[in-house]
Enzyme design. Structure first.
Site, PDB file in Angstrom:
ATOM      1  N   GLY A  88       0.862  -1.173   0.000  1.00  4.91           N
ATOM      2  CA  GLY A  88       0.000   0.000   0.000  1.00  4.91           C
ATOM      3  C   GLY A  88       0.905   1.231   0.000  1.00  4.91           C
ATOM      4  CB  ALA A  89       0.953   4.211  -2.211  1.00  6.44           C
ATOM      5  CG  ASP A 108      -0.159   2.080  -5.813  1.00  4.56           C
ATOM      6  OD1 ASP A 108      -1.298   1.597  -5.878  1.00  4.56           O
ATOM      7  OD2 ASP A 108       0.694   1.723  -4.971  1.00  4.56           O
TER       8      ASP A 108
END
Ligand code: MRU
Length: 313
Positions: free
Chosen positions: A52-53, A217
């Site tokens: 997860g960014a 992202d």
């Protein structure tokens, strides 16, 4: 985020180590991965212990903070995953703070606290977009696991909990991040159903999805969005069926040096991730981890500073 009724974060710094909920093992097993140095952090990001960014940005911040040679650590960690802008944003932030003479661990702590606050704000803005009794579809996991706390796409959903909402959770092949979303929703007591990725169109066309919210992202200057593979087709389905399609992301995900989505580097991961469920091995598979959703399909981007209005659906 709630884990068995207790508030916790998906990563934290303790006893000179970075501790991370091991997202490769969840939801079947709840295990903590201990990163003792920048090499462990790089491994954790590359192998998706943490994913997860915003969360990989936060892990990277501690990786730099723990390293003796900051420049070398920056290079090592930069080469783990190419698409999420938060990773590079966090590394730049850390190098700048260290150059200014700040204590590195304190700078990483501050970075994480800022990300958490941004995600909470996203929840406050995004919650207003969710009507009572809404049936919301989400893709991948853009929850607390992916952001340390609250989430991006899941933050508005958490805040709308008392509106009698229901969440459609895309399974998200090949790595099944949808299971992480299902687990988070279950922890929060929010109603959901997990569906195969190719079932989304069926439910959207039947009128059983009121809106879609996903994370991001990397967001280009023209607001094209890179997010988990399969996001693009959901956005096209939303436009065709005239339902809103929102992206939720902190400003750390926006990359002003990238003109449009075509310039975003898309990570291609091992074909083993696609094939590991097969009982017969085809000769070849392809495994792009992200796709690009052009801005024209996006109703709005929910940020910590408000909503950027884009398309009309
Ligand atoms: O490959 P992953 O699991 O790191 O991909 C994650 C996503 O695509 C998320 O939607 C995105 O990072 C936003 S997380 C708040």
């Amino acid at each position: 985020m709630l884990v068995n009724g207790k508030e916790m974060r998906s990563l934290w710094y303790e006893d000179d180590c970075l501790k991370l909920i091991d997202q490769r093992k969840l939801p079947a097993k709840f295990e903590i991965f201990v990163a003792k140095n920048e090499e462990d952090v790089a491994y954790a990001i590359k192998e998706m212990v943490v994913r997860g960014a915003p969360a990989i940005g936060c892990a990277a911040a501690y990786g730099i903070a723990m390293a003796k040679n900051k420049e070398k650590a920056a290079e090592l960690i930069s080469n783990t995953r190419p698409t999420a802008h938060d990773l590079f944003h966090a590394i730049d932030y850390m190098l700048k703070k260290i150059e200014q003479g700040e204590d590195a661990i304190k700078a990483a702590d501050a970075y994480v606290e800022t990300i958490i606050k941004k995600c909470k704000k996203i929840g406050e803005y995004g919650e207003k977009l969710i009507p009572k009794n809404a049936r919301i579809l989400t893709h991948c996991n853009a929850g607390a696991l992916a952001t340390v706390d609250h989430g991006t796409a899941l933050s508005p959903i958490r805040m709308a909990k008392d509106k009698n909402i229901f969440v459609w959770v895309d399974e998200t092949r090949p790595r099944l991040q949808g299971l992480l979303t299902a687990w988070e929703l279950e922890q929060e007591g929010i109603e959901y159903a997990i569906i195969a990725d190719n079932a989304a169109g069926y439910f959207i066309r039947k009128g059983e999805v009121d809106l879609i919210i996903v994370g991001a992202d990397r967001i280009a200057k023209n607001y094209d969005v890179a997010n988990k593979i399969g996001t693009y087709e959901k956005a096209v389905l939303a436009k065709e069926n005239e339902i809103p399609f929102y992206v939720a992301a902190p400003l750390s995900t926006f990359d002003n040096n990238i003109k449009n989505g075509d310039e975003i580097e898309i990570e291609e991961r091992s074909e083993k991730e696609v094939m590991n469920i097969y009982t017969w091995k085809p000769k070849k598979a392809r495994n792009p981890a992200f796709d690009i959703t052009p801005a024209k399909y996006i109703t709005g981007i929910i940020t910590e500073e408000g909503i950027i209005k884009l398309a009309d659906n």
